[in-house]
Design an enzyme around this catalytic site. Structure first.
Site, PDB file in Angstrom:
ATOM      1  N   HIS A 192       5.122  -3.861  11.192  1.00 33.54           N
ATOM      2  CA  HIS A 192       3.760  -3.361  10.933  1.00 33.54           C
ATOM      3  C   HIS A 192       2.970  -3.175  12.231  1.00 33.54           C
ATOM      4  O   HIS A 192       1.735  -3.231  12.228  1.00 33.54           O
ATOM      5  CB  HIS A 192       2.958  -4.340  10.048  1.00 33.54           C
ATOM      6  CG  HIS A 192       3.415  -4.418   8.631  1.00 33.54           C
ATOM      7  ND1 HIS A 192       3.373  -5.595   7.921  1.00 33.54           N
ATOM      8  CD2 HIS A 192       3.912  -3.487   7.778  1.00 33.54           C
ATOM      9  CE1 HIS A 192       3.831  -5.383   6.689  1.00 33.54           C
ATOM     10  NE2 HIS A 192       4.169  -4.113   6.586  1.00 33.54           N
ATOM     11  N   ASN A 225       6.662   9.021   7.051  1.00 40.85           N
ATOM     12  CA  ASN A 225       7.070   7.648   6.769  1.00 40.85           C
ATOM     13  C   ASN A 225       8.136   7.725   5.673  1.00 40.85           C
ATOM     14  O   ASN A 225       7.815   7.869   4.496  1.00 40.85           O
ATOM     15  CB  ASN A 225       5.847   6.846   6.304  1.00 40.85           C
ATOM     16  CG  ASN A 225       6.168   5.382   6.099  1.00 40.85           C
ATOM     17  OD1 ASN A 225       7.327   4.984   6.132  1.00 40.85           O
ATOM     18  ND2 ASN A 225       5.131   4.591   5.875  1.00 40.85           N
ATOM     19  N   ARG A 239       9.206  -9.943  -1.647  1.00 40.63           N
ATOM     20  CA  ARG A 239       9.968 -10.718  -0.649  1.00 40.63           C
ATOM     21  C   ARG A 239       9.495 -12.168  -0.627  1.00 40.63           C
ATOM     22  O   ARG A 239       8.296 -12.429  -0.735  1.00 40.63           O
ATOM     23  CB  ARG A 239       9.782 -10.101   0.745  1.00 40.63           C
ATOM     24  CG  ARG A 239      10.586  -8.836   0.940  1.00 40.63           C
ATOM     25  CD  ARG A 239      10.255  -8.156   2.247  1.00 40.63           C
ATOM     26  NE  ARG A 239       9.544  -6.903   2.000  1.00 40.63           N
ATOM     27  CZ  ARG A 239       8.995  -6.137   2.936  1.00 40.63           C
ATOM     28  NH1 ARG A 239       9.072  -6.474   4.205  1.00 40.63           N
ATOM     29  NH2 ARG A 239       8.362  -5.029   2.611  1.00 40.63           N
ATOM     30  N   GLU A 291      -1.937   4.046   9.835  1.00 42.06           N
ATOM     31  CA  GLU A 291      -0.698   4.109  10.618  1.00 42.06           C
ATOM     32  C   GLU A 291      -0.321   5.553  10.940  1.00 42.06           C
ATOM     33  O   GLU A 291       0.222   5.833  12.008  1.00 42.06           O
ATOM     34  CB  GLU A 291       0.428   3.423   9.826  1.00 42.06           C
ATOM     35  CG  GLU A 291       0.179   1.925   9.692  1.00 42.06           C
ATOM     36  CD  GLU A 291       1.076   1.248   8.666  1.00 42.06           C
ATOM     37  OE1 GLU A 291       0.730   1.313   7.466  1.00 42.06           O
ATOM     38  OE2 GLU A 291       2.104   0.696   9.053  1.00 42.06           O
ATOM     39  N   ARG A 350       7.790   7.261  11.572  1.00 41.30           N
ATOM     40  CA  ARG A 350       7.726   5.805  11.611  1.00 41.30           C
ATOM     41  C   ARG A 350       9.157   5.275  11.557  1.00 41.30           C
ATOM     42  O   ARG A 350       9.948   5.688  10.699  1.00 41.30           O
ATOM     43  CB  ARG A 350       6.955   5.306  10.393  1.00 41.30           C
ATOM     44  CG  ARG A 350       6.975   3.816  10.297  1.00 41.30           C
ATOM     45  CD  ARG A 350       6.486   3.338   8.955  1.00 41.30           C
ATOM     46  NE  ARG A 350       6.477   1.890   8.926  1.00 41.30           N
ATOM     47  CZ  ARG A 350       6.571   1.173   7.835  1.00 41.30           C
ATOM     48  NH1 ARG A 350       6.668   1.754   6.664  1.00 41.30           N
ATOM     49  NH2 ARG A 350       6.542  -0.137   7.891  1.00 41.30           N
TER      50      ARG A 350
END
Ligand code: AMP
Length: 395
Positions: free
Chosen positions: A178, A8, A239, A383, A89
């Protein structure tokens, strides 16, 4: 011996996990932080040991070299030939990638071309891919897209009410993100519910630094809160999440230091959300400590986050016309007892009731009472495992 690395890569970091496949045993994991800055930090964890070193790592190629050397140095592998697959990823796959894919030169170019959809992420993901291709050119590498799981969204959900040509000519639509996390936790939720996946309706709440909520019907994503880019949805660590788009030109006209849209987007990505309101930090642990200490800004940030989460969860009860479970995952979702309590206690009308003995730090699984009509689940996301499994499936 078949070993797979899940990667990642962020703009200044590279997280990795090494698996023995197909057993899915984690052999080692680590993170390289501050790539491109002075004093990069390299952390490796394996067999109850942790090694850390600080050195200057100028770019991702150097980071990958250090990572691979560390695997040899610590005796985690005896030879690079043991590594038979690398999974990366990738945040944005646009409308091109609806599943994971073996990376060819053409795929790599497409990933780079999709950077406008994830300007903070795709260039870093591509840098990670190139670094491994440079050093281990013979090893199969697979791209696993954050957007792919959301490819099943119906057109009513993914289209924006803009003139048609913006979609047809410019591909402006909701892509979500995601995806590997929503995929993984929705499958684990079906197991916890003891129901076939096809018969489940769940709302998955990935609440970490980035936040996205998804409506998942029969194992398929039917709506999600991230949009054209990962800036949309509830407020996040730094964010803004959804705001009135008219604020953007207003800020450019009225705030001296904001000259153009890029300046405003930078503020919306990096200085907003929890950080923008709490000011002390984007980290929920510090914000919760601030709430405890009576800090008004932290309290407002906490309450605003809870409010935004509740509104998205409420929307998805409507989208799904009812659900079997609400699933909490990621850093805040898995660990913050207070956020879960505040969110669920304001949604009891939907048929959810928390068991205070189970909504405690460190507990995962069903945290609702036996009478709770809609179950509340905590599922630690994984993940990296989804990435490793996809490498195994495609190599
Ligand atoms: P992630 O992006 O999934 O790594 O999540 C990072 C977020 O999880 C940060 O805001 C952390 O403060 C938050 N987090 C991690 N552990 C806890 C905890 N025990 N309580 C509250 N928030 C936490």
């Amino acid at each position: 011996m078949s070993k797979t690395i899940a990667i990642n890569a962020g703009s200044s970091s590279l997280k990795w996990q090494l698996y023995q496949m197909p057993e899915e045993t984690v052999l080692a994991k680590g993170i390289i932080e501050r790539i491109g800055l002075k004093d990069s930090i390299v952390t490796v964890k394996f067999a109850d040991q942790k090694a850390e070193q600080v050195l200057d790592i100028p770019d991702h190629v150097e980071a990958v070299k250090i990572l691979l050397e560390d695997l040899l140095k610590h005796g985690i592998i005896a030879d690079f030939s043991e590594i038979t697959g690398v999974g990366h990823r990738v945040v944005a796959g646009g409308e091109i990638f609806k599943d994971s894919v073996v990376i060819t030169d053409e795929v790599l170019k497409q990933i780079e071309d999709l950077s406008s959809l994830a300007p903070l992420h795709n260039p870093a993901n591509a840098a990670g891919i190139k670094a491994f291709k440079d050093i281990l050119p013979e090893v199969t590498s697979v791209a696993v897209f954050d957007t792919a799981f959301h490819a099943t969204m119906p057109e009513v959900a993914y289209r924006y009410p803009l003139p048609n040509k913006f979609y047809h000519e410019h591909k402006v639509r909701k892509y979500g993100a995601h995806g590997t996390s929503h995929f993984y936790v929705s499958r684990e939720a079906a197991k916890l519910l003891g129901k076939p996946l096809e018969e489940t309706k769940v709302i998955t709440a990935h609440i970490g630094n980035g936040i996205s909520i998804s409506a998942i019907d029969g194992g398929q994503s039917v709506d999600t809160s991230m949009g054209f880019t990962p800036l949309a949805g509830p407020m996040m660590g730094t964010r803004s999440g959804d705001i009135d788009p008219a604020i953007i030109p207003y800020l450019i006209e009225n705030v001296d230091e904001l000259k153009d849209a890029a300046d405003v987007i930078n503020v919306l990505n990096k200085q907003s959300g929890i950080l923008g309101i709490a000011e002390i930090s984007s980290d929920m642990r510090e914000v919760e400590a601030g709430v405890e200490a009576g800090d008004e800004k932290c309290t407002l940030a906490f309450n605003m986050l809870v409010n935004r989460l509740q509104k998205f969860i409420g929307q998805y009860f409507a989208v799904l016309n009812g659900a079997d479970a609400l699933v909490f995952t990621a850093g805040i979702g898995e660990n913050s007892v207070k956020v879960r309590e505040a969110v669920v206690n304001g949604l009891t009308w939907f048929g959810m009731e928390l068991d205070p003995e189970k909504n405690v730090f460190g507990y995962s699984g069903d945290i609702s009472t036996v009478d709770s009509r809609v179950k509340v689940l905590v599922v630690p996301t994984d993940e990296e495992l989804v990435i490793a499994r996809d490498v195994e499936r495609l190599k």
